[in-house]
Design a protein around this motif. Structure first.
Motif, PDB file in Angstrom:
ATOM      1  N   MET A   1      21.477  44.270  33.673  1.00 22.45           N
ATOM      2  CA  MET A   1      22.526  44.122  34.664  1.00 22.45           C
ATOM      3  C   MET A   1      22.337  42.795  35.377  1.00 22.45           C
ATOM      4  N   THR A   2      23.417  42.061  35.591  1.00 20.86           N
ATOM      5  CA  THR A   2      23.309  40.776  36.257  1.00 20.86           C
ATOM      6  C   THR A   2      23.309  40.950  37.761  1.00 20.86           C
ATOM      7  N   THR A   3      22.971  39.901  38.461  1.00 19.27           N
ATOM      8  CA  THR A   3      22.955  39.945  39.916  1.00 19.27           C
ATOM      9  C   THR A   3      24.337  40.269  40.463  1.00 19.27           C
ATOM     10  N   ASP A   4      25.398  39.728  39.837  1.00 21.93           N
ATOM     11  CA  ASP A   4      26.755  39.984  40.307  1.00 21.93           C
ATOM     12  C   ASP A   4      27.134  41.453  40.205  1.00 21.93           C
ATOM     13  N   ASP A   5      26.594  42.164  39.195  1.00 18.35           N
ATOM     14  CA  ASP A   5      26.905  43.578  39.045  1.00 18.35           C
ATOM     15  C   ASP A   5      26.372  44.397  40.209  1.00 18.35           C
ATOM     16  N   ASN A   6      25.316  43.929  40.842  1.00 18.72           N
ATOM     17  CA  ASN A   6      24.716  44.659  41.961  1.00 18.72           C
ATOM     18  C   ASN A   6      25.236  44.193  43.305  1.00 18.72           C
ATOM     19  N   ALA A   7      25.971  43.128  43.340  1.00 15.66           N
ATOM     20  CA  ALA A   7      26.424  42.559  44.601  1.00 15.66           C
ATOM     21  C   ALA A   7      27.437  43.473  45.267  1.00 15.66           C
ATOM     22  N   ASP A   8      27.284  43.641  46.560  1.00 15.44           N
ATOM     23  CA  ASP A   8      28.256  44.381  47.361  1.00 15.44           C
ATOM     24  C   ASP A   8      28.616  43.495  48.539  1.00 15.44           C
ATOM     25  N   ASP A   9      29.298  42.410  48.245  1.00 16.38           N
ATOM     26  CA  ASP A   9      29.547  41.372  49.230  1.00 16.38           C
ATOM     27  C   ASP A   9      30.751  41.652  50.128  1.00 16.38           C
ATOM     28  N   GLY A  10      31.450  42.763  49.899  1.00 21.20           N
ATOM     29  CA  GLY A  10      32.572  43.121  50.751  1.00 21.20           C
ATOM     30  C   GLY A  10      33.865  42.405  50.412  1.00 21.20           C
ATOM     31  N   ILE A  11      33.849  41.436  49.512  1.00 19.31           N
ATOM     32  CA  ILE A  11      35.087  40.742  49.171  1.00 19.31           C
ATOM     33  C   ILE A  11      35.609  41.133  47.804  1.00 19.31           C
ATOM     34  N   GLU A  12      34.827  41.860  47.040  1.00 21.50           N
ATOM     35  CA  GLU A  12      35.190  42.221  45.664  1.00 21.50           C
ATOM     36  C   GLU A  12      36.556  42.894  45.577  1.00 21.50           C
ATOM     37  N   GLU A  13      36.859  43.805  46.508  1.00 23.77           N
ATOM     38  CA  GLU A  13      38.099  44.544  46.393  1.00 23.77           C
ATOM     39  C   GLU A  13      39.333  43.667  46.552  1.00 23.77           C
ATOM     40  N   ALA A  14      39.218  42.534  47.199  1.00 22.72           N
ATOM     41  CA  ALA A  14      40.369  41.671  47.417  1.00 22.72           C
ATOM     42  C   ALA A  14      40.641  40.749  46.232  1.00 22.72           C
ATOM     43  N   ILE A  15      39.719  40.667  45.296  1.00 26.03           N
ATOM     44  CA  ILE A  15      39.872  39.757  44.166  1.00 26.03           C
ATOM     45  C   ILE A  15      40.879  40.326  43.173  1.00 26.03           C
ATOM     46  N   GLU A  16      41.911  39.538  42.913  1.00 25.56           N
ATOM     47  CA  GLU A  16      42.862  39.926  41.870  1.00 25.56           C
ATOM     48  C   GLU A  16      42.385  39.330  40.564  1.00 25.56           C
ATOM     49  N   ARG A  17      42.354  40.166  39.558  1.00 24.68           N
ATOM     50  CA  ARG A  17      41.927  39.719  38.242  1.00 24.68           C
ATOM     51  C   ARG A  17      43.133  39.698  37.304  1.00 24.68           C
ATOM     52  N   PRO A  18      43.259  38.637  36.503  1.00 21.36           N
ATOM     53  CA  PRO A  18      44.356  38.591  35.537  1.00 21.36           C
ATOM     54  C   PRO A  18      44.233  39.754  34.556  1.00 21.36           C
ATOM     55  N   TRP A  19      45.360  40.305  34.192  1.00 22.73           N
ATOM     56  CA  TRP A  19      45.375  41.409  33.233  1.00 22.73           C
ATOM     57  C   TRP A  19      45.254  40.846  31.830  1.00 22.73           C
ATOM     58  N   ILE A  20      44.409  41.460  31.046  1.00 22.70           N
ATOM     59  CA  ILE A  20      44.272  41.115  29.638  1.00 22.70           C
ATOM     60  C   ILE A  20      44.891  42.267  28.864  1.00 22.70           C
ATOM     61  N   VAL A  21      45.912  41.981  28.074  1.00 24.16           N
ATOM     62  CA  VAL A  21      46.615  43.033  27.343  1.00 24.16           C
ATOM     63  C   VAL A  21      45.625  43.795  26.470  1.00 24.16           C
ATOM     64  N   LEU A  22      45.638  45.107  26.620  1.00 27.04           N
ATOM     65  CA  LEU A  22      44.743  45.980  25.873  1.00 27.04           C
ATOM     66  C   LEU A  22      45.406  46.336  24.547  1.00 27.04           C
ATOM     67  N   LYS A  23      44.632  46.306  23.465  1.00 28.67           N
ATOM     68  CA  LYS A  23      45.211  46.408  22.129  1.00 28.67           C
ATOM     69  C   LYS A  23      45.369  47.808  21.581  1.00 28.67           C
ATOM     70  N   ASP A  24      44.507  48.736  22.003  1.00 32.43           N
ATOM     71  CA  ASP A  24      44.548  50.068  21.398  1.00 32.43           C
ATOM     72  C   ASP A  24      43.957  51.099  22.362  1.00 32.43           C
ATOM     73  N   THR A  25      43.930  52.349  21.902  1.00 30.28           N
ATOM     74  CA  THR A  25      43.414  53.445  22.730  1.00 30.28           C
ATOM     75  C   THR A  25      41.974  53.194  23.153  1.00 30.28           C
ATOM     76  N   TYR A  26      41.165  52.665  22.243  1.00 28.54           N
ATOM     77  CA  TYR A  26      39.767  52.380  22.580  1.00 28.54           C
ATOM     78  C   TYR A  26      39.683  51.389  23.740  1.00 28.54           C
ATOM     79  N   ASP A  27      40.468  50.309  23.699  1.00 26.77           N
ATOM     80  CA  ASP A  27      40.472  49.324  24.788  1.00 26.77           C
ATOM     81  C   ASP A  27      40.882  49.966  26.105  1.00 26.77           C
TER      82      ASP A  27
END
Length: 137
Positions: A1-27
């Protein structure tokens, strides 16, 4: 696990992430699992409320907020600007249109819902304080 995975900096929820089109049921199922684990991590520490979930900003306008309950229900809050998406939600899930903004779906329809929305989502973000109009216990 990286350091970012453990970070709880309080700003994570405000970050909008671009959507990546999912290809199938597994995705889609992998995305659902990842988001579930991420939400549980963000809510760790005894914070129990019903205002958490995922916010979807639609490319053609409007937002949808999604909350999954412990009882196996999916609640969608479809903003006024996103009302145009209602026929797609009905077609993808077989749900009836609600009288108001809050849709109640079975958790089994989540994969179909995401397949239907897949090409229409611009960004997503974690939300931890949204009014889904759920009675607090």
């Amino acid at each position: 696990m990286t350091t970012d995975d453990n970070a709880d900096d309080g700003i994570e929820e405000a970050i909008e992430r671009p959507w990546i089109v999912l290809k199938d049921t597994y995705d889609i199922e992998t995305w659902i699992d990842h988001q579930s684990r991420h939400l549980q991590h963000r809510l760790a520490g005894g914070r129990i409320d019903t205002g958490y979930g995922i916010g979807f900003r639609l490319a053609a306008g409007g937002e949808i907020y999604m909350h999954t309950s412990p009882e196996g229900m999916v609640l969608l809050d479809v903003t006024e600007e996103a009302e145009w998406i209602a026929p797609l939600i009905v077609a993808a899930t077989g749900a009836q249109m609600p009288a108001g903004r809050i849709w109640t779906l079975s958790v089994e329809s989540l994969t179909q819902l995401l397949f239907g929305l897949n090409g229409l989502i611009a960004t997503t973000r974690i939300v931890t304080d949204h009014d889904f109009r759920i009675r607090k216990r």
